[in-house]
Each structure stands twice: as structure tokens, then as C-alpha cells.
Write a protein that holds these residues in place. Sequence first.
Motif, PDB file in Angstrom:
ATOM      1  N   PHE A 116      11.885  10.166  39.765  1.00 25.81           N
ATOM      2  CA  PHE A 116      12.485  10.224  38.428  1.00 25.81           C
ATOM      3  C   PHE A 116      12.546   8.868  37.725  1.00 25.81           C
ATOM      4  CE2 PHE A 116      14.345  13.946  40.562  1.00 25.81           C
ATOM      5  CZ  PHE A 116      14.091  14.929  39.629  1.00 25.81           C
ATOM      6  N   GLY A 117      12.386   7.760  38.457  1.00 26.99           N
ATOM      7  CA  GLY A 117      12.488   6.431  37.871  1.00 26.99           C
ATOM      8  C   GLY A 117      13.855   5.818  38.112  1.00 26.99           C
ATOM      9  N   LYS A 118      13.893   4.493  38.261  1.00 25.92           N
ATOM     10  CA  LYS A 118      15.134   3.808  38.623  1.00 25.92           C
ATOM     11  C   LYS A 118      16.215   3.934  37.565  1.00 25.92           C
ATOM     12  CE  LYS A 118      16.696  -0.394  40.895  1.00 25.92           C
ATOM     13  NZ  LYS A 118      17.107   0.374  42.093  1.00 25.92           N
ATOM     14  N   ASP A 119      15.834   4.006  36.293  1.00 24.42           N
ATOM     15  CA  ASP A 119      16.829   4.106  35.223  1.00 24.42           C
ATOM     16  C   ASP A 119      17.582   5.428  35.261  1.00 24.42           C
ATOM     17  OD1 ASP A 119      16.160   1.609  34.320  1.00 24.42           O
ATOM     18  OD2 ASP A 119      14.860   2.321  32.709  1.00 24.42           O
ATOM     19  N   ALA A 120      16.971   6.460  35.844  1.00 23.91           N
ATOM     20  CA  ALA A 120      17.591   7.781  35.850  1.00 23.91           C
ATOM     21  C   ALA A 120      18.431   8.049  37.096  1.00 23.91           C
ATOM     22  CB  ALA A 120      16.518   8.866  35.735  1.00 23.91           C
ATOM     23  N   VAL A 121      18.289   7.220  38.122  1.00 18.92           N
ATOM     24  CA  VAL A 121      18.942   7.486  39.410  1.00 18.92           C
ATOM     25  C   VAL A 121      19.924   6.367  39.734  1.00 18.92           C
ATOM     26  CG1 VAL A 121      18.578   8.017  41.842  1.00 18.92           C
ATOM     27  CG2 VAL A 121      16.845   8.653  40.159  1.00 18.92           C
ATOM     28  N   VAL A 122      21.188   6.738  39.995  1.00 15.42           N
ATOM     29  CA  VAL A 122      22.258   5.760  40.236  1.00 15.42           C
ATOM     30  C   VAL A 122      22.841   5.959  41.637  1.00 15.42           C
ATOM     31  CG1 VAL A 122      24.455   4.829  39.414  1.00 15.42           C
ATOM     32  CG2 VAL A 122      22.800   5.785  37.775  1.00 15.42           C
ATOM     33  N   PRO A 123      22.829   4.914  42.484  1.00 16.04           N
ATOM     34  CA  PRO A 123      23.385   5.042  43.834  1.00 16.04           C
ATOM     35  C   PRO A 123      24.903   4.932  43.837  1.00 16.04           C
ATOM     36  CG  PRO A 123      22.591   2.813  43.512  1.00 16.04           C
ATOM     37  CD  PRO A 123      22.250   3.579  42.245  1.00 16.04           C
ATOM     38  N   VAL A 124      25.541   5.758  44.661  1.00 10.79           N
ATOM     39  CA  VAL A 124      26.998   5.669  44.877  1.00 10.79           C
ATOM     40  C   VAL A 124      27.193   5.620  46.392  1.00 10.79           C
ATOM     41  CG1 VAL A 124      29.263   6.684  44.458  1.00 10.79           C
ATOM     42  CG2 VAL A 124      27.420   7.026  42.793  1.00 10.79           C
ATOM     43  N   LEU A 125      27.330   4.421  46.932  1.00 11.29           N
ATOM     44  CA  LEU A 125      27.380   4.216  48.373  1.00 11.29           C
ATOM     45  C   LEU A 125      28.830   4.160  48.859  1.00 11.29           C
ATOM     46  CD1 LEU A 125      25.908   3.583  51.055  1.00 11.29           C
ATOM     47  CD2 LEU A 125      25.994   1.155  50.391  1.00 11.29           C
TER      48      LEU A 125
END
Length: 207
Positions: A116-125
Motif C-alpha cells: 500500500f505504500g509507507k504513507d498509507a501504513v502506520v505502525p503501532v508497536l
Amino acid sequence: MTMGKIFVLMGKSACGKDTIFKMLIEEKGLALRQITLYTTRPMREEEENGREYFFVTEDSFEEFLAQGKVIEYRTYQTVHGPWTYFTALDGQIDLERRSYLLIATLEAYNSFVQYFGKDAVVPVLITLEDGERLQRALDRERRQDLPRYEEMCRRFLADSEDFCEENIARAGISESFENRELIECELKICEYIRKALSGKGSEKKEL
């Protein structure tokens, strides 16, 4: 047009991901939609089909693969045989209209970024001290009709390798949320998600 985002909740086993996930989905101000993954592993006592996962057979997984409808997958060789987890192109995701939340592994996060591309995917660790995690995992397994202690131990040890600092850094993740106090952790994650949705980002760093 402002596009939606996919928030990928991840962390080692028994760090509290499921509980935090449910709280975030129920937070109406965030308006996040759930992405339900698929798995071939057996359903646990407290789970429901379609809620935590869609529980399917190996044949069903192979059919998704043959149709080109698998975004990412990973197979674990457990003491009970191979268990596969995967995300399918099944109509759940529409980034032109919605933002989403799912629980996945670090490897799956990387696959989502690639797709999807880095701008669309957000990590929550999510993080938690190992001793506390082990106790939570043991307590959870004891509640099962057929506890799988060997598999619990395998997962616990595998997590150390999967979520090592090198892999986290390689994925470009520099922020994390320690789940010592559940409500406090959720509040911080909510603020983080709101900033990500507004495009402001976050300066929180705990790694």
C-alpha cells in the motif's frame, strides 16, 4: 483527496494487543474499521469466527493464493503442525473512504508497506516487560480446555527474534507504547493515531 490509513497494531505475544485493539475499535472519535485476518490455526475457547480471525482450512488458504487474493501471509511450524496467518483481498479495505486497524506481525507490517505504500501504513508497536508477558501468556493458556503450553513457549521464544531491535529498526519504526497501565497506554495511542490522521505525526519515542 485525503486518503485513509492502515494502522498496524503489533507486539510480542501476550503484550495486550487484543485488549487494546478492542478499545481502539470502540473509540468512536477515531472511526477505525477492523481488518480481520485469516488463519488456519484452531480457534481458542474465547474467540469467535470473524471477530479475532476468520478461521479457515489449508485448502481455503491455497484457494485464495491461487486466485491472487493474498496480500501477505506467514506460516509457522508449530508443535501442532503448520499454522498460516494471512490477509486477503476480500473487499474489506477501501482507503478512499476509511481508515483501518488490524493486528499483525512485524513481517506483515513490512508487506503492507510494500503493497500500500509507507504513507498509507502506520505502525503501532506495543511493548511489555518479558516476565509480565510470560505470566499473562501462562494465565491465558490455563483457561483453555486443551492448554498448548509447548506452543506458548515456542511463540514466546520466537518473539525475541521476530521483534529484535535490528528488525524493528530495519522496518523504520522508532516509536513504541509500553503497556504497563492499560488506560494510559490507550490514551497515548489514541493521540498518536489522531495526529497521524491529521498529518501532524508524533514525537513520542520509547525504543
